[in-house]
Design a protein around this motif. Structure first.
Motif, mmCIF file in Angstrom:
data_model
loop_
_atom_site.group_PDB
_atom_site.id
_atom_site.type_symbol
_atom_site.label_atom_id
_atom_site.label_comp_id
_atom_site.label_asym_id
_atom_site.label_seq_id
_atom_site.Cartn_x
_atom_site.Cartn_y
_atom_site.Cartn_z
ATOM 1 N N UNK A 77 16.281 16.527 -6.820
ATOM 2 C CA UNK A 77 16.803 15.531 -5.871
ATOM 3 C C UNK A 77 15.648 14.819 -5.178
ATOM 4 N N UNK A 78 15.795 13.465 -4.993
ATOM 5 C CA UNK A 78 14.740 12.718 -4.299
ATOM 6 C C UNK A 78 14.605 13.196 -2.870
ATOM 7 N N UNK A 79 13.363 13.123 -2.382
ATOM 8 C CA UNK A 79 13.154 13.517 -0.985
ATOM 9 C C UNK A 79 13.710 12.450 -0.045
ATOM 10 N N UNK A 80 14.111 12.884 1.131
ATOM 11 C CA UNK A 80 14.595 11.975 2.168
ATOM 12 C C UNK A 80 13.362 11.268 2.769
ATOM 13 N N UNK A 81 13.379 9.921 2.742
ATOM 14 C CA UNK A 81 12.229 9.163 3.275
ATOM 15 C C UNK A 81 12.474 8.833 4.758
ATOM 16 N N UNK A 82 11.516 9.236 5.588
ATOM 17 C CA UNK A 82 11.702 9.154 7.042
ATOM 18 C C UNK A 82 10.677 8.231 7.690
ATOM 19 N N UNK A 83 11.126 7.517 8.731
ATOM 20 C CA UNK A 83 10.228 6.753 9.590
ATOM 21 C C UNK A 83 10.436 7.171 11.034
ATOM 22 N N UNK A 84 9.403 7.025 11.855
ATOM 23 C CA UNK A 84 9.514 7.349 13.281
ATOM 24 C C UNK A 84 9.107 6.116 14.088
ATOM 25 N N UNK A 85 9.965 5.723 15.031
ATOM 26 C CA UNK A 85 9.651 4.578 15.907
ATOM 27 C C UNK A 85 9.358 5.124 17.296
ATOM 28 N N UNK A 86 8.146 4.866 17.790
ATOM 29 C CA UNK A 86 7.698 5.432 19.073
ATOM 30 C C UNK A 86 6.949 6.726 18.787
ATOM 31 N N UNK A 87 5.627 6.700 19.021
ATOM 32 C CA UNK A 87 4.813 7.868 18.642
ATOM 33 C C UNK A 87 4.202 8.547 19.866
ATOM 34 N N UNK A 88 4.999 8.635 20.948
ATOM 35 C CA UNK A 88 4.545 9.322 22.167
ATOM 36 C C UNK A 88 4.917 10.790 22.139
ATOM 37 N N UNK A 89 5.021 11.360 23.352
ATOM 38 C CA UNK A 89 5.208 12.799 23.525
ATOM 39 C C UNK A 89 6.272 13.436 22.643
ATOM 40 N N UNK A 90 7.514 12.960 22.743
ATOM 41 C CA UNK A 90 8.609 13.670 22.070
ATOM 42 C C UNK A 90 8.587 13.476 20.565
ATOM 43 N N UNK A 91 7.931 12.414 20.105
ATOM 44 C CA UNK A 91 7.907 12.169 18.650
ATOM 45 C C UNK A 91 7.229 13.321 17.919
ATOM 46 N N UNK B 299 8.553 20.624 8.939
ATOM 47 C CA UNK B 299 9.009 21.989 8.627
ATOM 48 C C UNK B 299 9.894 22.017 7.378
ATOM 49 N N UNK B 300 10.228 20.843 6.831
ATOM 50 C CA UNK B 300 11.052 20.818 5.605
ATOM 51 C C UNK B 300 10.340 19.989 4.519
ATOM 52 N N UNK B 301 9.106 20.376 4.140
ATOM 53 C CA UNK B 301 8.300 19.542 3.232
ATOM 54 C C UNK B 301 8.916 19.375 1.848
ATOM 55 N N UNK B 302 9.727 20.322 1.436
ATOM 56 C CA UNK B 302 10.342 20.215 0.095
ATOM 57 C C UNK B 302 11.469 19.194 0.071
ATOM 58 N N UNK B 303 11.969 18.805 1.242
ATOM 59 C CA UNK B 303 13.123 17.892 1.281
ATOM 60 C C UNK B 303 12.829 16.547 1.916
ATOM 61 N N UNK B 304 11.752 16.486 2.709
ATOM 62 C CA UNK B 304 11.526 15.294 3.535
ATOM 63 C C UNK B 304 10.082 14.798 3.411
ATOM 64 N N UNK B 305 9.922 13.476 3.341
ATOM 65 C CA UNK B 305 8.596 12.837 3.426
ATOM 66 C C UNK B 305 8.604 11.858 4.588
ATOM 67 N N UNK B 306 7.713 12.014 5.556
ATOM 68 C CA UNK B 306 7.572 10.980 6.588
ATOM 69 C C UNK B 306 6.613 9.941 6.012
ATOM 70 N N UNK B 307 7.157 8.738 5.728
ATOM 71 C CA UNK B 307 6.363 7.747 4.987
ATOM 72 C C UNK B 307 5.852 6.606 5.863
#
Ligand SMILES: NC(=O)c1ccc[n+]([C@@H]2O[C@H](COP(=O)([O-])OP(=O)(O)OC[C@H]3O[C@@H](n4cnc5c(N)ncnc54)[C@H](O)[C@@H]3O)[C@@H](O)[C@H]2O)c1
Length: 357
Positions: free
Chosen positions: A1-15, A24-32
């Motif tokens: 199965x393809x990995x879930x491609x993730x983006x994050x908007x706002x790179x402060x404290x809580x990000x 923590x889920x490297x086999x399922x998710x890529x933050x691209x």
């Protein structure tokens, strides 16, 4: 199965907590891809986490990337714009709490989620704490009986974060919208998500934001700098009534003259009472009042962020139901709006139902 491609908007404290959850889920998710209006910050963040692409404009990020999931971790006034751009760009969204600046914005975001058919989850991380999980089981097992009242406190004696948190134009309000939102939502969640019908509240700003104690918990002042103005309350208190007879008393502060910080939800049912502080139960056994202390550590734990992010990823692919919906976020904004309105007018404020969409 393809990995879930993730983006994050706002790179402060809580990000960083969201990133920790995805990592923590490297086999399922890529933050691209990651995005922040602060170029230096987003560049350093991308380097720190080995993210291949960074942006300073979320519209550009959504146009150039094909993202399955996006975390919105900006300050509150940017939640609506970032969330709608991400939803319209084809992504499912985990938007930090509070959902928006007010209920009107929340309704708009919810409508776009509905229109695009994408998931919009709200960052009510307290729903994923060990305390919430155990108390939910107490409730499901009938241990509590009917839950009719909650007392929710999130009180800091010298904990004004300052900066944008103190500037209403960016935050929408003070400790009520920042801290109170967590414990109001947790109370409502544990009580079975009843619908709020009215609120009566007060807000004060007598201490403001510039108090420092030097204690471990202090955000040492003066905090109002970098062009932000302190325009929010430092303390709020309210009673909220719900359609099933449940009621909630909430108190939240950045600065208050008390001995120590307090953060707990106490829940009272016809058969037992409990508080989130280790989930001790207070009940009747053989006609006698008893306190039951559950084994182990049952307080809120920061691994809740990992559980929240994992649950969001699972919900985005239809593997589990969303546990903090856009409806929940909108109800919370309605409660917060009503408390602020009540504090302003001195009157109890009725809460209209959220829109049918
Ligand atoms: N769930 C929790 O326990 C928890 C804890 C802290 C904060 N929060 C929430 O998380 C959000 C962020 O809080 P924080 O403490 O990380 O704040 P922060 O100030 O550390 O980070 C916010 C970031 O958003 C960026 N930003 C603002 N507008 C933007 C835009 N249009 N596009 C891209 N980036 C933009 C800012 O440059 C900044 O880097 C708030 O909504 C806050 O209420 C939640």
């Amino acid at each position: 199965m393809d990995k879930v491609k993730v983006g994050i908007i706002g790179t402060g404290g809580i990000s960083h907590c969201h990133m920790g959850g995805y990592k923590a889920m490297p086999e399922r998710v890529d933050v691209v891809a990651v995005c922040d209006i602060d170029e230096e910050k987003v560049k350093a963040y991308a380097e720190q986490y080995n993210v291949p692409r960074w942006y300073t404009d979320y519209n550009e990020m959504m146009a150039k990337e094909e993202l399955d999931c996006v975390s919105v971790c900006t300050w509150n006034s940017a939640h609506k714009g970032a969330t709608i751009a991400a939803l319209r760009g084809g992504a499912n969204v985990l938007c930090e709490k509070p959902m928006a600046m007010n209920a009107e914005e929340a309704e708009e975001m919810r409508a776009v989620a509905k229109e695009t058919g994408k998931l919009l989850q709200i960052g009510f991380v307290r729903r994923f704490g060990r305390d919430a999980e155990l108390i939910s089981k107490y409730c499901a097992d009938g241990v509590m009986g009917d839950v009719y009242y909650a007392k929710a406190t999130y009180l800091r004696k010298d904990g004004c974060p300052g900066g944008w948190f103190g500037d209403k134009a960016y935050s929408g309000g003070g400790p009520l919208i920042d801290l109170g939102v967590h414990v109001i939502d947790l109370s409502r969640y544990l009580a079975g998500n009843p619908k709020p019908v009215s609120a009566f509240g007060v807000t004060y700003n007598h201490i403001g934001c510039n108090r420092a104690s030097g204690s471990e918990t202090a955000w040492d002042g003066p905090q109002q700098k970098d062009g932000y103005e302190y325009t929010v309350e430092d303390f709020a208190s309210a009673i909220v009534r719900f359609d099933n007879g449940f009621s909630l008393n909430v108190e939240a502060s950045f600065n208050l003259n008390i001995d120590q910080d307090r953060g707990t939800v106490e829940l009272f049912g016809t058969k037992a009472g409990v508080d989130t502080n280790n989930c001790d139960l207070y009940t009747t056994v053989a006609g006698k009042y008893v306190k039951i202390v559950p084994d182990g550590e049952n307080n809120f734990d920061f691994e809740a962020f990992q559980r929240e992010v994992a649950s969001f990823v699972n919900a985005s692919v239809g593997n589990e139901p969303c546990r903090a919906t856009a409806e929940d976020g909108t109800w919370l904004m309605k409660i917060l709006d009503a408390i602020y309105e009540s504090a302003r007018t001195g009157k109890s404020v009725d809460i209209a139902p959220i829109k049918e969409i």
